[in-house]
Write an enzyme that holds these catalytic residues in place. Structure first.
Site, PDB file in Angstrom:
ATOM      1  N   THR A  32      -4.552   9.523   5.903  1.00 59.66           N
ATOM      2  CA  THR A  32      -3.189   9.159   6.289  1.00 59.66           C
ATOM      3  C   THR A  32      -2.450   8.567   5.089  1.00 59.66           C
ATOM      4  O   THR A  32      -3.039   7.822   4.308  1.00 59.66           O
ATOM      5  CB  THR A  32      -3.227   8.126   7.432  1.00 59.66           C
ATOM      6  OG1 THR A  32      -3.857   8.722   8.563  1.00 59.66           O
ATOM      7  CG2 THR A  32      -1.827   7.660   7.819  1.00 59.66           C
ATOM      8  N   GLY A  33      -1.170   8.900   4.977  1.00 62.11           N
ATOM      9  CA  GLY A  33      -0.354   8.308   3.922  1.00 62.11           C
ATOM     10  C   GLY A  33       0.312   9.365   3.067  1.00 62.11           C
ATOM     11  O   GLY A  33       0.143  10.567   3.283  1.00 62.11           O
ATOM     12  N   THR A  35      -0.099  10.360  -0.104  1.00 55.25           N
ATOM     13  CA  THR A  35      -0.956  11.256  -0.880  1.00 55.25           C
ATOM     14  C   THR A  35      -1.683  12.226   0.043  1.00 55.25           C
ATOM     15  O   THR A  35      -1.803  13.419  -0.262  1.00 55.25           O
ATOM     16  CB  THR A  35      -1.957  10.450  -1.728  1.00 55.25           C
ATOM     17  OG1 THR A  35      -1.275   9.387  -2.396  1.00 55.25           O
ATOM     18  CG2 THR A  35      -2.620  11.332  -2.776  1.00 55.25           C
ATOM     19  N   ASP A  85      -8.785  11.402   1.540  1.00 58.20           N
ATOM     20  CA  ASP A  85      -7.795  10.374   1.860  1.00 58.20           C
ATOM     21  C   ASP A  85      -7.374   9.659   0.585  1.00 58.20           C
ATOM     22  O   ASP A  85      -8.079   9.693  -0.429  1.00 58.20           O
ATOM     23  CB  ASP A  85      -8.398   9.369   2.853  1.00 58.20           C
ATOM     24  CG  ASP A  85      -7.336   8.566   3.609  1.00 58.20           C
ATOM     25  OD1 ASP A  85      -6.136   8.758   3.348  1.00 58.20           O
ATOM     26  OD2 ASP A  85      -7.726   7.750   4.465  1.00 58.20           O
ATOM     27  N   ASP A  88      -5.159   2.408  -1.575  1.00 59.08           N
ATOM     28  CA  ASP A  88      -4.213   1.465  -2.172  1.00 59.08           C
ATOM     29  C   ASP A  88      -4.768   0.883  -3.466  1.00 59.08           C
ATOM     30  O   ASP A  88      -4.017   0.564  -4.379  1.00 59.08           O
ATOM     31  CB  ASP A  88      -3.888   0.362  -1.168  1.00 59.08           C
ATOM     32  CG  ASP A  88      -3.244   0.938   0.094  1.00 59.08           C
ATOM     33  OD1 ASP A  88      -2.201   1.602  -0.030  1.00 59.08           O
ATOM     34  OD2 ASP A  88      -3.800   0.762   1.184  1.00 59.08           O
ATOM     35  N   GLY A 100      -2.725   0.291   3.914  1.00 62.87           N
ATOM     36  CA  GLY A 100      -1.303   0.022   3.753  1.00 62.87           C
ATOM     37  C   GLY A 100      -0.467   0.713   4.822  1.00 62.87           C
ATOM     38  O   GLY A 100       0.588   0.228   5.208  1.00 62.87           O
ATOM     39  N   GLU A 107      -9.436   5.708   9.845  1.00 62.38           N
ATOM     40  CA  GLU A 107      -9.849   6.222   8.536  1.00 62.38           C
ATOM     41  C   GLU A 107     -11.307   5.876   8.260  1.00 62.38           C
ATOM     42  O   GLU A 107     -12.091   6.717   7.803  1.00 62.38           O
ATOM     43  CB  GLU A 107      -8.953   5.630   7.436  1.00 62.38           C
ATOM     44  CG  GLU A 107      -7.537   6.175   7.451  1.00 62.38           C
ATOM     45  CD  GLU A 107      -6.602   5.453   6.494  1.00 62.38           C
ATOM     46  OE1 GLU A 107      -5.530   6.005   6.224  1.00 62.38           O
ATOM     47  OE2 GLU A 107      -6.927   4.336   6.032  1.00 62.38           O
ATOM     48  N   LYS A 125      -3.792   3.250  -9.208  1.00 60.29           N
ATOM     49  CA  LYS A 125      -4.615   2.667  -8.134  1.00 60.29           C
ATOM     50  C   LYS A 125      -5.996   2.219  -8.617  1.00 60.29           C
ATOM     51  O   LYS A 125      -6.705   1.521  -7.897  1.00 60.29           O
ATOM     52  CB  LYS A 125      -4.782   3.673  -6.987  1.00 60.29           C
ATOM     53  CG  LYS A 125      -3.468   4.191  -6.389  1.00 60.29           C
ATOM     54  CD  LYS A 125      -2.666   3.087  -5.728  1.00 60.29           C
ATOM     55  CE  LYS A 125      -1.540   3.618  -4.855  1.00 60.29           C
ATOM     56  NZ  LYS A 125      -0.489   4.335  -5.569  1.00 60.29           N
TER      57      LYS A 125
END
Length: 224
Positions: A32-33, A35, A85, A88, A100, A107, A125
């Protein structure tokens, strides 16, 4: 290169890495997110090469379905070859801070099932010590104040993430000012607090491979 271009490059590198190892029965775990979204978009170009995906959030499930990729419940899948995935933060041991986007619990569950956990991130990162990014902790709502007091005892400065409810119906505390020198130990300590669902340290089960987008190209790192 912009940060989005770095994310796009590293997402494509992840697709290139897993594609030769997929077949028509393969199910891919997807994070998720921002990227992970680039990864979904790149993976969708090859949706006939695999069976479908398991999503780590409702948002990811919707994006996958929008591309016509079948989404399966994790309980209906016996194994996942890959979980891809973002993060952060990552250290050299591929211990991560995630969450985040408030999807940390799902996840972590999908990562636990996967044989290979591939983390994709831009070069900013990778850090020497985890903790500059506040550590998210998913908490049962009625336990929020109790958990916050316990996190203060661990040296953190917890802040309630207002207006955010996780896909599981819980709340998030973001813990600032932690110098995380022993991520495996701290992950266990926080998870032992009554009322904590899980925290954003992915250290007991770190990533197996970190693909890092840099101005010089995508770098591939394994844990030190």
């Amino acid at each position: 290169m912009t940060q989005d271009q770095l994310k796009q490059a590293v997402a494509q590198a992840a697709v290139d890495f897993i594609l030769p190892k997929l077949d028509e029965k393969s199910v891919v775990g997807v994070g998720t997110g921002s990227t992970a979204n680039f990864f979904i978009d790149a993976l969708a170009q090859h949706k006939t090469a695999f069976d479908g995906a398991v999503a780590s959030s409702e948002a990811t499930a919707q994006r996958l379905k929008g591309h016509g990729i079948p989404v399966y419940e994790l309980n209906s899948v016996s194994e996942l070859e890959f979980y891809v995935d973002g993060a952060d933060e990552s250290d050299a041991h591929l211990h991560l801070i995630k969450g985040g986007g408030a999807a940390l619990t799902r996840e972590k569950i999908v990562a636990a099932v996967a044989k290979t956990f591939i983390c994709i991130a831009d070069g900013s990162k990778l850090v020497p010590v985890l903790g500059a990014f506040p550590l998210p902790v998913e908490v049962i709502p009625m336990a929020r104040s109790h958990v916050a007091r316990q996190l203060v005892k661990l040296g953190g400065d917890p802040v309630y993430r207002e207006g955010v409810v996780t896909d599981n119906g819980n709340v998030i505390l973001d813990v600032y000012n932690l110098q995380i020198t022993n991520p495996v130990e701290l992950e266990a300590q926080i998870n032992a607090i009554v009322g904590v669902v899980t925290n954003g340290l992915f250290a007991a089960r770190p990533a197996d491979l970190l693909l890092l987008g840099t101005a010089e190209g995508v770098k591939s790192l394994k844990a030190e």
